[in-house]
Scaffold this motif. Structure first.
Motif, PDB file in Angstrom:
ATOM      1  N   PHE A  74       0.825  -1.207   0.000  1.00 26.21           N
ATOM      2  CA  PHE A  74       0.000   0.000   0.000  1.00 26.21           C
ATOM      3  C   PHE A  74       0.858   1.255   0.000  1.00 26.21           C
ATOM      4  O   PHE A  74       1.930   1.295   0.607  1.00 26.21           O
ATOM      5  CB  PHE A  74      -0.893   0.051   1.245  1.00 26.21           C
ATOM      6  N   ASN A  75       0.350   2.282  -0.716  1.00 22.64           N
ATOM      7  CA  ASN A  75       0.890   3.603  -0.443  1.00 22.64           C
ATOM      8  C   ASN A  75       0.017   4.234   0.632  1.00 22.64           C
ATOM      9  O   ASN A  75      -0.900   3.602   1.163  1.00 22.64           O
ATOM     10  CB  ASN A  75       0.955   4.473  -1.705  1.00 22.64           C
ATOM     11  N   GLU A  76       0.282   5.490   0.975  1.00 18.92           N
ATOM     12  CA  GLU A  76      -0.419   6.115   2.089  1.00 18.92           C
ATOM     13  C   GLU A  76      -1.926   6.153   1.879  1.00 18.92           C
ATOM     14  O   GLU A  76      -2.710   5.850   2.789  1.00 18.92           O
ATOM     15  CB  GLU A  76       0.123   7.536   2.276  1.00 18.92           C
ATOM     16  N   ARG A  77      -2.351   6.508   0.674  1.00 15.69           N
ATOM     17  CA  ARG A  77      -3.782   6.641   0.384  1.00 15.69           C
ATOM     18  C   ARG A  77      -4.468   5.286   0.351  1.00 15.69           C
ATOM     19  O   ARG A  77      -5.566   5.105   0.888  1.00 15.69           O
ATOM     20  CB  ARG A  77      -3.967   7.374  -0.945  1.00 15.69           C
ATOM     21  N   GLU A  78      -3.830   4.321  -0.283  1.00 16.21           N
ATOM     22  CA  GLU A  78      -4.412   2.987  -0.371  1.00 16.21           C
ATOM     23  C   GLU A  78      -4.568   2.363   1.014  1.00 16.21           C
ATOM     24  O   GLU A  78      -5.537   1.641   1.274  1.00 16.21           O
ATOM     25  CB  GLU A  78      -3.528   2.100  -1.250  1.00 16.21           C
ATOM     26  N   ALA A 105      -8.296   0.446   5.117  1.00 14.67           N
ATOM     27  CA  ALA A 105      -8.732   0.455   6.510  1.00 14.67           C
ATOM     28  C   ALA A 105     -10.173   0.921   6.632  1.00 14.67           C
ATOM     29  O   ALA A 105     -10.953   0.381   7.433  1.00 14.67           O
ATOM     30  CB  ALA A 105      -7.807   1.347   7.344  1.00 14.67           C
ATOM     31  N   ALA A 106     -10.564   1.900   5.816  1.00 13.29           N
ATOM     32  CA  ALA A 106     -11.937   2.394   5.853  1.00 13.29           C
ATOM     33  C   ALA A 106     -12.919   1.321   5.407  1.00 13.29           C
ATOM     34  O   ALA A 106     -13.984   1.145   6.006  1.00 13.29           O
ATOM     35  CB  ALA A 106     -12.055   3.637   4.962  1.00 13.29           C
ATOM     36  N   VAL A 107     -12.566   0.585   4.355  1.00 18.64           N
ATOM     37  CA  VAL A 107     -13.434  -0.486   3.862  1.00 18.64           C
ATOM     38  C   VAL A 107     -13.599  -1.569   4.928  1.00 18.64           C
ATOM     39  O   VAL A 107     -14.713  -2.056   5.179  1.00 18.64           O
ATOM     40  CB  VAL A 107     -12.869  -1.086   2.559  1.00 18.64           C
ATOM     41  N   GLU A 108     -12.492  -1.961   5.559  1.00 21.83           N
ATOM     42  CA  GLU A 108     -12.560  -2.990   6.584  1.00 21.83           C
ATOM     43  C   GLU A 108     -13.441  -2.554   7.758  1.00 21.83           C
ATOM     44  O   GLU A 108     -14.247  -3.331   8.277  1.00 21.83           O
ATOM     45  CB  GLU A 108     -11.153  -3.322   7.096  1.00 21.83           C
ATOM     46  N   ARG A 140     -20.652  -1.634  13.581  1.00 20.62           N
ATOM     47  CA  ARG A 140     -20.471  -0.896  14.829  1.00 20.62           C
ATOM     48  C   ARG A 140     -19.206  -1.353  15.557  1.00 20.62           C
ATOM     49  O   ARG A 140     -18.988  -2.541  15.774  1.00 20.62           O
ATOM     50  CB  ARG A 140     -21.689  -1.097  15.730  1.00 20.62           C
ATOM     51  N   GLY A 141     -18.362  -0.395  15.914  1.00 19.09           N
ATOM     52  CA  GLY A 141     -17.102  -0.703  16.575  1.00 19.09           C
ATOM     53  C   GLY A 141     -15.990  -1.048  15.607  1.00 19.09           C
ATOM     54  O   GLY A 141     -14.872  -1.352  16.037  1.00 19.09           O
ATOM     55  N   GLY A 142     -16.270  -0.990  14.334  1.00 20.82           N
ATOM     56  CA  GLY A 142     -15.273  -1.379  13.346  1.00 20.82           C
ATOM     57  C   GLY A 142     -14.065  -0.463  13.316  1.00 20.82           C
ATOM     58  O   GLY A 142     -12.935  -0.920  13.122  1.00 20.82           O
ATOM     59  N   ILE A 143     -14.283   0.841  13.481  1.00 21.03           N
ATOM     60  CA  ILE A 143     -13.163   1.785  13.442  1.00 21.03           C
ATOM     61  C   ILE A 143     -12.178   1.503  14.577  1.00 21.03           C
ATOM     62  O   ILE A 143     -10.963   1.460  14.369  1.00 21.03           O
ATOM     63  CB  ILE A 143     -13.687   3.232  13.511  1.00 21.03           C
ATOM     64  N   SER A 144     -12.705   1.281  15.772  1.00 17.89           N
ATOM     65  CA  SER A 144     -11.833   0.979  16.911  1.00 17.89           C
ATOM     66  C   SER A 144     -11.079  -0.325  16.711  1.00 17.89           C
ATOM     67  O   SER A 144      -9.889  -0.441  17.031  1.00 17.89           O
ATOM     68  CB  SER A 144     -12.660   0.904  18.197  1.00 17.89           C
ATOM     69  N   THR A 145     -11.784  -1.326  16.167  1.00 18.76           N
ATOM     70  CA  THR A 145     -11.146  -2.626  15.940  1.00 18.76           C
ATOM     71  C   THR A 145     -10.003  -2.511  14.935  1.00 18.76           C
ATOM     72  O   THR A 145      -8.902  -3.035  15.161  1.00 18.76           O
ATOM     73  CB  THR A 145     -12.183  -3.642  15.427  1.00 18.76           C
ATOM     74  N   VAL A 146     -10.243  -1.814  13.832  1.00 14.24           N
ATOM     75  CA  VAL A 146      -9.213  -1.665  12.800  1.00 14.24           C
ATOM     76  C   VAL A 146      -8.046  -0.833  13.332  1.00 14.24           C
ATOM     77  O   VAL A 146      -6.870  -1.122  13.049  1.00 14.24           O
ATOM     78  CB  VAL A 146      -9.811  -1.024  11.536  1.00 14.24           C
ATOM     79  N   ALA A 147      -8.349   0.213  14.130  1.00 17.00           N
ATOM     80  CA  ALA A 147      -7.281   1.041  14.689  1.00 17.00           C
ATOM     81  C   ALA A 147      -6.379   0.214  15.597  1.00 17.00           C
ATOM     82  O   ALA A 147      -5.147   0.332  15.548  1.00 17.00           O
ATOM     83  CB  ALA A 147      -7.881   2.221  15.447  1.00 17.00           C
ATOM     84  N   ARG A 148      -6.979  -0.638  16.441  1.00 15.82           N
ATOM     85  CA  ARG A 148      -6.161  -1.480  17.329  1.00 15.82           C
ATOM     86  C   ARG A 148      -5.366  -2.502  16.539  1.00 15.82           C
ATOM     87  O   ARG A 148      -4.207  -2.780  16.855  1.00 15.82           O
ATOM     88  CB  ARG A 148      -7.060  -2.203  18.341  1.00 15.82           C
ATOM     89  N   ALA A 149      -5.968  -3.061  15.520  1.00 11.78           N
ATOM     90  CA  ALA A 149      -5.309  -4.131  14.762  1.00 11.78           C
ATOM     91  C   ALA A 149      -4.171  -3.626  13.897  1.00 11.78           C
ATOM     92  O   ALA A 149      -3.185  -4.332  13.693  1.00 11.78           O
ATOM     93  CB  ALA A 149      -6.336  -4.860  13.905  1.00 11.78           C
ATOM     94  N   THR A 150      -4.297  -2.417  13.379  1.00 15.64           N
ATOM     95  CA  THR A 150      -3.306  -1.901  12.421  1.00 15.64           C
ATOM     96  C   THR A 150      -2.371  -0.871  13.023  1.00 15.64           C
ATOM     97  O   THR A 150      -1.287  -0.625  12.486  1.00 15.64           O
ATOM     98  CB  THR A 150      -4.016  -1.265  11.220  1.00 15.64           C
ATOM     99  N   GLY A 151      -2.804  -0.226  14.101  1.00 17.41           N
ATOM    100  CA  GLY A 151      -2.006   0.860  14.649  1.00 17.41           C
ATOM    101  C   GLY A 151      -2.258   2.181  13.961  1.00 17.41           C
ATOM    102  O   GLY A 151      -1.649   3.192  14.309  1.00 17.41           O
ATOM    103  N   LEU A 152      -3.159   2.207  12.959  1.00 19.06           N
ATOM    104  CA  LEU A 152      -3.512   3.459  12.293  1.00 19.06           C
ATOM    105  C   LEU A 152      -4.396   4.285  13.215  1.00 19.06           C
ATOM    106  O   LEU A 152      -5.158   3.747  14.017  1.00 19.06           O
ATOM    107  CB  LEU A 152      -4.261   3.177  10.981  1.00 19.06           C
ATOM    108  N   SER A 153      -4.291   5.601  13.104  1.00 20.88           N
ATOM    109  CA  SER A 153      -5.105   6.457  13.946  1.00 20.88           C
ATOM    110  C   SER A 153      -6.551   6.466  13.451  1.00 20.88           C
ATOM    111  O   SER A 153      -6.830   6.237  12.269  1.00 20.88           O
ATOM    112  CB  SER A 153      -4.554   7.882  13.947  1.00 20.88           C
ATOM    113  N   TYR A 199     -11.101   7.757   9.523  1.00 24.30           N
ATOM    114  CA  TYR A 199     -12.202   8.686   9.216  1.00 24.30           C
ATOM    115  C   TYR A 199     -11.964   9.383   7.875  1.00 24.30           C
ATOM    116  O   TYR A 199     -12.887   9.578   7.076  1.00 24.30           O
ATOM    117  CB  TYR A 199     -12.332   9.727  10.321  1.00 24.30           C
ATOM    118  N   GLN A 200     -10.704   9.748   7.622  1.00 21.17           N
ATOM    119  CA  GLN A 200     -10.384  10.393   6.348  1.00 21.17           C
ATOM    120  C   GLN A 200     -10.653   9.449   5.185  1.00 21.17           C
ATOM    121  O   GLN A 200     -11.183   9.849   4.141  1.00 21.17           O
ATOM    122  CB  GLN A 200      -8.920  10.840   6.336  1.00 21.17           C
ATOM    123  N   GLY A 201     -10.297   8.173   5.376  1.00 20.96           N
ATOM    124  CA  GLY A 201     -10.566   7.193   4.334  1.00 20.96           C
ATOM    125  C   GLY A 201     -12.057   7.019   4.094  1.00 20.96           C
ATOM    126  O   GLY A 201     -12.506   6.900   2.942  1.00 20.96           O
TER     127      GLY A 201
END
Length: 407
Positions: A20-24, A29-32, A38-51, A56-58
């Protein structure tokens, strides 16, 4: 959110992140997160370390795509653009982080995070103190990179606890609060691990010239001349001060009470001139065990000498680590002398007495060369002279010894 979902996202991200590049990365992460609901953003943030901001931007960009917007204007850094990775600027950061979260450090009093949860915030603060400025979000990213994840304890070991263990903890806490509110002294007592005296290896590391470690003996056979020492401590829970008698003979109940007596004469009575009562919290075994007759007889002598009414609360068997002296005093002594051979009595006393913390812990240490013979038998007649009154709740653990007027 199910832990299985988080682990699945983590595995996919580890396999795809280099492609991935930065945008991809943020779009994936947004798709996942959207797929998880519900709770998907928190789950993906913990799993990937992305903020969460990145995710949200994605999601915003995906909304533009669905509405027909043009995403070609989204900026993507050229290869090599942006700030250098923190691990490149601070090569030792990753190894220091691994030392903090290494599973083998659990239960070690010398671990900087022995008595705190290993949250990303606590890890960040510990790294800052070691000279590695880093935010908690970057800590999360590094932990994911290293293959760590948030995991709960797994119940696999069977054991037995006393049914009133927690009730005794609450009882002790209530007694401590009551005594402190009345400005009466509250102390925690215990014996530290016996230590060999001599040029023996001491656990831990100390800064020394490169290639010139302190040389010690290969085998830990006791030195017949120097022997061992038995440090016994008294920790004042209110003033955050302590007293340690470094005994050279046996660790007996008589030695334990003598240490309490020395603390009172040299520190306690000056700090608490109006004291009429003394609360002692102690383990259930050892030289201050609740079954020991000599412990009670020696406390009676102490009460008679000082005119103090002594109230004792023992921790249930197997719970000694909850005693305040363990993690508020003894652990810092171990930190202070780590990597230093305890070559003589003077060194041991000075190392203990030099121990301090940012919160103001101060310790006085003294060598006790008196003899404390083992095997002293206390008769029923001698025990009957102890002016002991048992509490209504677990009188075997909680009792009061008042001065004996007839003595």
């Amino acid at each position: 959110m199910d832990a299985i979902d988080e682990e699945s996202v983590r595995r996919k991200y580890q396999r795809l992140r280099e492609l991935f590049n930065e945008r991809e990365r943020r779009l994936w992460a947004a798709v996942e997160s959207a797929e998880l609901g519900r709770g998907g953003i928190s789950t993906v943030a913990r799993a990937t370390g992305l903020s969460r901001t990145t995710i949200y931007q994605g999601l915003d960009e995906l909304g533009q795509r669905r509405s027909g917007g043009d995403l070609r204007r989204d900026r993507v850094r050229n290869p090599g653009g942006g700030r250098k990775p923190v691990t490149e600027k601070d090569p030792k950061l990753v190894s220091c982080l691994e030392q903090l979260v290494e599973p083998t450090t659990r239960g070690e009093p010398e671990s900087p995070l022995r008595w705190t949860c290993k949250s990303t915030r606590q890890l960040s603060e510990a790294l800052k103190k070691q000279g590695h400025p880093i935010g908690r979000q970057k800590v999360c990213e590094l932990l994911n990179m290293l293959g760590y994840s948030l995991q709960a304890n797994r119940k696999t070991r069977e054991g037995s606890d006393h049914e009133d263990r927690d009730a005794q903890f609450r009882y002790i806490n209530a007694q401590v609060n009551a005594y402190q509110q009345r400005a009466q002294p509250v102390i925690s007592v215990d014996a530290k691990k016996k230590e060999l005296v001599g040029d023996f290896k001491n656990a831990g590391r100390e800064w020394s010239p490169r290639g010139k470690p302190v040389e010690v003996r290969t085998h830990d056979f006791i030195d017949r001349e120097l022997g061992k020492v038995n440090p016994y401590g008294v920790y004042d829970q209110t003033s955050n001060t302590g007293w340690v008698s470094v005994g050279t003979d046996h660790d007996t109940a008589a030695f334990a009470v003598e240490t309490i007596r020395r603390w009172w004469l040299h520190m306690g009575q000056e700090r608490y001139p109006q004291a009429r009562d003394l609360l002692i919290t102690a383990d259930g075994g050892g030289s201050n065990g609740y079954r020991l007759r000599l412990w009670k007889v020696a406390l009676q002598t102490f009460a008679n000498e000082t005119a103090l009414t002594v109230h004792v609360c023992h921790f249930p068997p197997g719970t000694s680590k909850w005693n305040k002296i363990e993690h508020r005093m003894f652990s810092f002594i171990s930190l202070n002398w780590r990597g230093k051979p305890l070559i003589c009595h003077e060194v041991i006393v000075n190392l203990i007495g030099s121990t301090h913390t940012d919160k103001g812990l101060a310790i006085h240490a003294e060598l006790d060369t008196d003899a404390y013979p083992k095997g002293i038998k206390i008769t029923d007649a001698a025990l009957s002279k102890v002016n002991l009154k048992r509490d209504d709740f677990h009188g075997e653990w909680n009792y009061t010894i008042a001065p004996n007027c007839s003595t």
